[in-house]
Structures are given as structure tokens and as C-alpha cells.
Design a protein around this motif. Sequence first.
Motif, PDB file in Angstrom:
ATOM      1  N   VAL A   1      38.584  47.754  47.455  1.00 43.41           N
ATOM      2  CA  VAL A   1      37.314  47.202  47.937  1.00 43.41           C
ATOM      3  C   VAL A   1      36.143  47.913  47.268  1.00 43.41           C
ATOM      4  CG1 VAL A   1      35.818  46.920  49.949  1.00 43.41           C
ATOM      5  CG2 VAL A   1      38.272  46.460  50.148  1.00 43.41           C
ATOM      6  N   GLU A   2      36.210  49.248  47.240  1.00 44.72           N
ATOM      7  CA  GLU A   2      35.117  50.010  46.637  1.00 44.72           C
ATOM      8  C   GLU A   2      34.979  49.710  45.144  1.00 44.72           C
ATOM      9  OE1 GLU A   2      36.254  53.952  47.737  1.00 44.72           O
ATOM     10  OE2 GLU A   2      35.249  53.841  49.700  1.00 44.72           O
ATOM     11  N   TYR A   3      36.090  49.427  44.488  1.00 47.53           N
ATOM     12  CA  TYR A   3      36.039  49.051  43.073  1.00 47.53           C
ATOM     13  C   TYR A   3      35.280  47.734  42.905  1.00 47.53           C
ATOM     14  CZ  TYR A   3      37.645  48.381  38.266  1.00 47.53           C
ATOM     15  OH  TYR A   3      37.701  48.208  36.894  1.00 47.53           O
ATOM     16  N   ALA A   4      35.577  46.765  43.798  1.00 46.36           N
ATOM     17  CA  ALA A   4      34.877  45.475  43.730  1.00 46.36           C
ATOM     18  C   ALA A   4      33.391  45.642  44.030  1.00 46.36           C
ATOM     19  CB  ALA A   4      35.511  44.488  44.704  1.00 46.36           C
ATOM     20  N   VAL A   5      33.066  46.469  45.025  1.00 45.34           N
ATOM     21  CA  VAL A   5      31.661  46.709  45.385  1.00 45.34           C
ATOM     22  C   VAL A   5      30.899  47.307  44.210  1.00 45.34           C
ATOM     23  CG1 VAL A   5      30.146  48.123  46.839  1.00 45.34           C
ATOM     24  CG2 VAL A   5      32.093  46.934  47.854  1.00 45.34           C
ATOM     25  N   LYS A   6      31.542  48.204  43.488  1.00 46.10           N
ATOM     26  CA  LYS A   6      30.907  48.820  42.326  1.00 46.10           C
ATOM     27  C   LYS A   6      30.458  47.763  41.316  1.00 46.10           C
ATOM     28  CE  LYS A   6      32.132  51.625  38.305  1.00 46.10           C
ATOM     29  NZ  LYS A   6      33.241  52.342  37.621  1.00 46.10           N
ATOM     30  N   HIS A   7      31.310  46.767  41.053  1.00 47.78           N
ATOM     31  CA  HIS A   7      30.967  45.726  40.081  1.00 47.78           C
ATOM     32  C   HIS A   7      29.936  44.745  40.651  1.00 47.78           C
ATOM     33  CE1 HIS A   7      34.446  47.330  37.946  1.00 47.78           C
ATOM     34  NE2 HIS A   7      34.016  46.662  36.875  1.00 47.78           N
TER      35      HIS A   7
ATOM     36  N   PHE B   1      39.937  34.727  45.621  1.00 54.26           N
ATOM     37  CA  PHE B   1      41.122  33.882  45.434  1.00 54.26           C
ATOM     38  C   PHE B   1      42.318  34.540  46.136  1.00 54.26           C
ATOM     39  CE2 PHE B   1      38.509  33.128  41.590  1.00 54.26           C
ATOM     40  CZ  PHE B   1      38.312  31.753  41.716  1.00 54.26           C
ATOM     41  N   GLY B   2      42.909  33.834  47.122  1.00 56.65           N
ATOM     42  CA  GLY B   2      44.004  34.408  47.899  1.00 56.65           C
ATOM     43  C   GLY B   2      43.479  35.389  48.924  1.00 56.65           C
ATOM     44  N   CYS B   3      42.521  34.933  49.737  1.00 62.35           N
ATOM     45  CA  CYS B   3      41.823  35.850  50.661  1.00 62.35           C
ATOM     46  C   CYS B   3      42.678  36.275  51.844  1.00 62.35           C
ATOM     47  CB  CYS B   3      40.533  35.200  51.164  1.00 62.35           C
ATOM     48  SG  CYS B   3      40.797  33.724  52.200  1.00 62.35           S
ATOM     49  N   GLY B   4      43.781  35.557  52.115  1.00 59.70           N
ATOM     50  CA  GLY B   4      44.647  35.937  53.224  1.00 59.70           C
ATOM     51  C   GLY B   4      43.924  35.970  54.551  1.00 59.70           C
TER      52      GLY B   4
ATOM     53  N   LEU C   1      37.056  40.376  52.535  1.00 59.31           N
ATOM     54  CA  LEU C   1      35.772  39.822  52.964  1.00 59.31           C
ATOM     55  C   LEU C   1      35.212  40.610  54.135  1.00 59.31           C
ATOM     56  CD1 LEU C   1      36.596  36.001  52.729  1.00 59.31           C
ATOM     57  CD2 LEU C   1      35.832  37.568  50.940  1.00 59.31           C
ATOM     58  N   ASP C   2      36.085  40.957  55.057  1.00 62.40           N
ATOM     59  CA  ASP C   2      35.679  41.755  56.213  1.00 62.40           C
ATOM     60  C   ASP C   2      35.142  43.110  55.763  1.00 62.40           C
ATOM     61  OD1 ASP C   2      35.398  42.727  58.823  1.00 62.40           O
ATOM     62  OD2 ASP C   2      37.449  43.474  58.841  1.00 62.40           O
TER      63      ASP C   2
ATOM     64  N   LYS D   1      38.318  34.253  62.771  1.00 62.88           N
ATOM     65  CA  LYS D   1      38.005  34.952  64.016  1.00 62.88           C
ATOM     66  C   LYS D   1      37.395  36.328  63.742  1.00 62.88           C
ATOM     67  CE  LYS D   1      41.605  32.651  66.731  1.00 62.88           C
ATOM     68  NZ  LYS D   1      42.864  32.814  67.490  1.00 62.88           N
ATOM     69  N   ILE D   2      37.966  37.037  62.780  1.00 63.84           N
ATOM     70  CA  ILE D   2      37.466  38.377  62.455  1.00 63.84           C
ATOM     71  C   ILE D   2      36.048  38.292  61.896  1.00 63.84           C
ATOM     72  CG2 ILE D   2      37.794  40.351  60.916  1.00 63.84           C
ATOM     73  CD1 ILE D   2      40.835  39.800  61.111  1.00 63.84           C
ATOM     74  N   LEU D   3      35.847  37.372  60.946  1.00 65.21           N
ATOM     75  CA  LEU D   3      34.548  37.268  60.284  1.00 65.21           C
ATOM     76  C   LEU D   3      33.466  36.765  61.246  1.00 65.21           C
ATOM     77  CD1 LEU D   3      35.808  35.824  56.897  1.00 65.21           C
ATOM     78  CD2 LEU D   3      34.939  38.122  57.295  1.00 65.21           C
ATOM     79  N   HIS D   4      33.839  35.816  62.104  1.00 68.68           N
ATOM     80  CA  HIS D   4      32.881  35.297  63.073  1.00 68.68           C
ATOM     81  C   HIS D   4      32.388  36.421  63.994  1.00 68.68           C
ATOM     82  CE1 HIS D   4      30.979  32.310  65.675  1.00 68.68           C
ATOM     83  NE2 HIS D   4      31.459  33.004  66.692  1.00 68.68           N
ATOM     84  N   SER D   5      33.344  37.246  64.478  1.00 65.36           N
ATOM     85  CA  SER D   5      32.981  38.360  65.356  1.00 65.36           C
ATOM     86  C   SER D   5      32.085  39.353  64.632  1.00 65.36           C
ATOM     87  CB  SER D   5      34.257  39.060  65.845  1.00 65.36           C
ATOM     88  OG  SER D   5      33.937  40.196  66.595  1.00 65.36           O
TER      89      SER D   5
END
Length: 832
Positions: free
Chosen positions: A584-590, A602-605, A610-611, A638-642
Motif C-alpha cells: 500500500v505504501e509503495y502505491a501511495v508513494k507513486h 484491478f482485482g480489488c477483492g 482501497l480501504d 460495507k467496509i468502504l461505506h462505513s
Amino acid sequence: MKFLSSLHPLGGHLRAALQRNGDLYGFVPASIITVCDARISNLCKLLNPKVESNPYLAASIIMRAAAGLSGYVVASKGNLSIQKKNPYPPAIIKLSDIQQSVSQEDIVVKVIHIPPSLDKIIQPSSLDVPSSGYYLDIIAQKLGVRDANKVFMSRTVGKASSEVRLYFAAPESLLLDISSDLNVEEFHMEGSLNARASYFCGQAIYGDAIMASLGYTWRSGGLFHEDVSLQSYYRMLISKIPSGNYKLSREAILAAEMPLAFTSKNNWKGSFPKEILCALCRQHRLSEPVLAITIALEASCELSRSQKKLKVAGTDRFKTEYANGKDTAVDNGASVGSGSGFRCQVKILSKCQDLIIECFPKEVNKKQSDSIHNASLKVLSWLDAYFKDLDMPLEKLNYLANALDIQFHHDKFFKEFALCPSVYKYSGTPEAKLQESKHNNSFLFGQGVWSLSIEGSDSGLFPSTGCLVSVSYSVSLMTEDGHVKELLESNDEFEFEMGTGAVISSLESVVTQLSVGQSAFFKVELPPEEFIFAAADDFRTIRSMLSVQDCCLDYAVTLLAVTEPPEERMEQAFFSPPLSKQRVEYAVKHIREFCATTLVDFGCGSGSLLDSLLEYPTSLEKIVGVDISQKSLSRAAKILHSKLSTKIDAGIRSLVLYDGSITDFNSRLCGFDIGTCLEVIEHMEEDQASLFGNVALSYFRPKILIVSTPNYEYNTILQKSGLATQDDDPDERNQSQACKFRNHDHKFEWTRKQFDHWATELAKEHNYSVEFSGVGGAADVEPGFASQIAVFKRGFPLPENGLAEKEDSAQHCKLVWEWSTPEMPDMPASSL
């Protein structure tokens, strides 16, 4: 008469005292009064708190009080006993005779004799107690004194429900000094301190001691009695060590070891860390551990944590309950959002409320119960390290404390545990001293394995780190020539988690080499003899074997079953922070580097990426997730809505979830600043992974595409293939130790070379550049990163109408859930 008829323990002693003959008739030992009468005991402690550790001082207080009541009681000269001055009425005498004859028969009870010298061995013995008379007079004879008037009785030892006590005699010089009103606190005790007996009860005991489960209790009108064997003595001894307590809770003294990490309640077997810590404090006569919970909130803009005290609204119940070591103020399974968690501070105090040990872990746990057990385990691990090396230099003890977020007060700590070195450095047998250099006074054992043989066909299912493993085993004491063998311990079904140190190291090392159905036979060196004697039923035979010739432990183990772990748990066992967080931190860096405002996963499961992204300050405004699992998408929604409902200032203007395949074109997934595909492609067949790459780079065409996948070469570290013996054939060893995939759902796992070839060819074909990196491990250290990452960067601008020919007919994704800020009226939000 009412008192004699009651079940009060002191009533039983009084009935027995009325059966004594001659000048002992009716005399009750003063030491018994202080133990059996709680009110008198508490009064003595109020008068002098040192009574807690000095039983002779309590008797002195009783005798002086009796001297002031000369009109009612008689205090015997030169003895520590009291008699009613006026004779008892005949009715009471008769009642006492009747009750004593009905409630007691002749008994023989097994006891343990503990000599004061560490050079002398602990010996089993027995007491022949007649139906008439006083059982304490029989114990007095065993201790070499005339009668029970000189016998002291300790508080109970062992479990809370135990009636085991230590009995010991007062020296003659002490009796004379008490009679002459000398201050007992200044009295210099003659004779040797009985370190082993004193260690058990936390009171200073001099001379010989008898350990027995015998006496009058609230549970029975008669004389209660149970046998105390040498095995029970050694079990009580090792229960005062953290790992020993855990071993006993698992009934696996010669196999189990207290785990190094608390992974989950489901995988932790035996007593939980908090329970062990509470029991340890009770057994060492310390106050109950104080557990204080805080909620750590992760700041959305700084990645720093602020702490907030957790309280129960309108009451002080939280503070009170935790001060008593309880965790009922808040739901024990309570959890918090992904951006915050629980921390637990642990304090260990003496009975006088002096702070001895304090632990405040840096780690944050999602569940309250996990924070409690993790903090408790840190304290237990540090104490266990001390018990395993009682000669540890102070510098090393400090270093271990710092590593576990522990601070301790040296003087107070060594004062409370002063007797430990003298008790544990010897097991109480002369032969133990001969073994001392071999064992190095350590509680670690099983490091060396020899004579290993494996039987059974290879089923192909091997355990790895994080697996739950079930084995059957037996352990025997064997002479090194193999002529004599005696079973010590066996278990038909024993379960533990690989990689947490939940069993002795030699057992785990051997199990890593077994496939399900195979059996292993091997030998290891002896542990300290406390553990052998705690496991042994036939004490005489075991002691004889140890004293005559060199011995070892002989293990027979069969691997019954392996339950594969989730990949994430396996990675958490090796990486801090967890590998998933590093991705996650690698993605945030970019995202930050390229000021990206839109992202498609892609393939968010279940939406873990995202959370997690919502917890970081980024420039993102629009996020889209796509997956083929409706169940996973439902959980993600449910997780994201909360999360979004409470995160007003997140900066996200819209978040959408689609149900669809990432290998099918959909115009709604096109033109994003960043696309992520983290740990997804390995769940496809290899040709489908190549198809995704082609579709993503030729049609979806994000400015940046980040793809991560496991590095197969790193599995050798994660799975720790096991021990190799010198006799093994190298080719067979390599074949048997071939690594498995990290997850049973993986269709493939690529080496660095294979991943490099796949990504390079894709980039060349679709006019992208590609850079390689990863998380977990290092690029310049073999075997590279645990998760290898390719970052594709688009080398051309996206045509304005490049997708027109597909846009009308390519809507394969189905909208599952959508969220938008209220400030966007043109994009209405839908509820769950």
C-alpha cells in the motif's frame, strides 16, 4: 458447641487438640490460629505488614496478645501454643469425642520432604495418621521436634483450589526469644534458609520442611487429605516459570514451548498470555497485573498516532476493572477501523504496590483482546528469558527489556525474584550437578538432533510457516546405549502453529521435513531435570536411569494433518510492517509522486487496498475497484461505506465498485492516472495473466500501472525448508525441499527472471517503459524482494477518441456500489 460443629478449619484443630494427651491437652499452636482465622491474620498484617513474609512474627504477635489475656487463656512457656484457661464443659468434650471418632479414620498420606541444603535431594515420604490424636503432632515427629506446638504451617501453595501447604519447625532459640519479648524482627535465625520451601510460599522458612495436602478445610468436617507426589512437586516448581506454566496448560511438558508471538486466538493453544501472566503474579506473591488500554488514532494527514484514553461513559468502571486485571469493561473482541487500534500497557507491582515492571508496546492491534495478549506476552517472554539464563548479565537483561518495550526497576525486581537462582540452578539431585555443564543451567533444550530417521511415503503435503499442524508423539528417556527406555509423555493429537516457536525447536525442525502420514524418530539432549521429573510417573526408575549413566530423550512423531495458512498471515510472521501494508505504501508513494487524481484497482477483492488508501493523505479524488467475486465486493462495499461515512475530509469525491473480469474490456476502466494490480495475477492461469497485461496496456491504458506478484525464489525463506543432515543425498534433499506456492489458490508463482521477461515483453509491445522493484527484502540481497513489482509508465498521450469504436458495445462490468460526496449533485450516491 456451635463452633465445634461448624466446618471452620480452626474448629477442626480445636477438636483435635481436645484429643491430645497429657500436658498437650487442649493446646492449639499459635501459628495455626494466624493461618486458619482470616480476621486474626488480617489484624496481624495491619499491626505489622512484614507478617506477610515472616510467619514467626505473626506467632509472636499472637503470643503477646495471649499474655495480655491471662484471665482467659494460658500461653505455654517455651512453646507457641494457647489453651483455654478454664476447663471445657463435659458436653463440649463429649461432642468433640463423637465428632472426631465419626469424621476421622486411620490414614496414610504421601508427602514430600524438602531438606534445607541444595546438596540434598527432595525425598518422597508418608505420614501414618491415627484416628485419635492430632495430625500436626505426627508432622512434628517427621520434622524432628517433640510436638505440634513448635510447628508452623504456611499459606497454601500451587493452584488457588489447592490445599498443599509447607510445614516447618521453629528453632529452640526463637522460642526462647519470643518468651523473653525480644523483637522477632531483630532476631538472627540460626540454621540454613530453606530456599526451595521459601520459594514456594514466599515466606522465610528455615530448616527442614514437609510439603503435604492435609488438614481441616471449609469443604469437609473431617481431616482432608490428598497425596503429594514428586511429580506434583516438580509440576508446581515449573509452573512458576512462564514457559513451564504454558507447557502444563497444554499437557505437553516435553513438546510444547510458550510461543514467541500471539497471532490469533484461534491458533493459540493452551492458556492465553494474560491468564499465564496473572497466574505467574499470584504464584510469585505479586499484585494482580494492571492492564490499561488506550486507543491509538492514526492521523489522516501525518501518519502519526495520537492516543486517547478509553473510558466507559459516565462511570469509572473501566479504570477499576483494569486495575484488577480484568478486561470486561469493553467487549473483549472489540475492534476498530483500519486507521486506529488498541494498545495495552502492563504494570507489574509488588504486594506493597511498588512498581517492578512496566511494558508499553509500540505496536497497535485491531482487537482489544489482541493488544492485551500481545502486551502480556512481551512481559512473559522477557521473564522467561531471565528464567532460562539466571546468570544473565544486567546489560543483556536491559537490552532484552528495551527490545520488548519494557522498563524494570533493577533493585525491586531482583529483590522479588531473589530466590530463583538458588532454586533453579539445581534440580535438587546430586546427579543434576554432573549435568550442569552440559545443560548450562538453561531451560532451552532440543537444539541438537541426532539419529534422525523418517518412515513412510511422501504424500506431497508439507507444513510451512503459519500452518496449523497436528501430530502424535511420544517421548521416552533412553540410555545412550539404547538398552533401557522409559516412556515419559505421549499425545495422540497435538496441534500447534508453525513458525511461532510453539514447540521445542528440534521438534519443529523435524516436522518441517515430514509430509502428512510420515513418521520421524530422533534423539535430543536432556532438558533440565525439573521438566523430566514433572513428566515422569515412575520417579524411582527415572532417577535411577539418570544417576547410573548418560541418557537422552527419544522422540517418535507422526504428522497427522496440515491446515494451510492464509498467505497474509504467513507474510505477517516475517515482515514488520506486514507485506500488505508495504505494498500500500509503495502505491501511495507513486500516487503522490505523480499527483494522481484517479485510480483503478484491478482485482480489488474485499477492498483491502482501497480501504487502506483512505488512511493516507493523497491527491486522489476518484477511485474505482473491479473484481469477479460478488461476495468480496459486497464485503468491500460495507467496509468502504462505513469508512467514508465518518471520513468527511478524505478528499475522495467518488468511489465505485464494479463486478467484472479484468481481462474483458470496459470503457469505464479506461484513462485512469494509476492502475494497481497487487497480488492478483498469480490467481489466474498464466495465459490469463498475459491477457490481462495486453488488455490493460492496449485498451485501459493508465498513465501508470503497478503490478505486484510473489517472488517464488523468496519462498525458501518464508517456508524454512528444515534441517538437512550430513547423510542426506544433495539431489534428494533439493527435491524434497522444493518450495510450495504461498497460497493453495495460486495457479503459478514466478521467479524474478520469469516476471522480468513477462513485463518487459508487455512494455515493448504496448509502448510503455517498465521499472522493477519490490517490497520485503532487498534487490541486491538474495533472493531479492518477497513481492516483486513492475511499474509500467505510458510513453504516449491517450487519443481523445481512441476508444470510440469499442465504447458503445463494451460495458461488461456491472455496477455494484457507488459513493459520492454530497457536493456532487450530478452523481447521486447509492446506498448499500
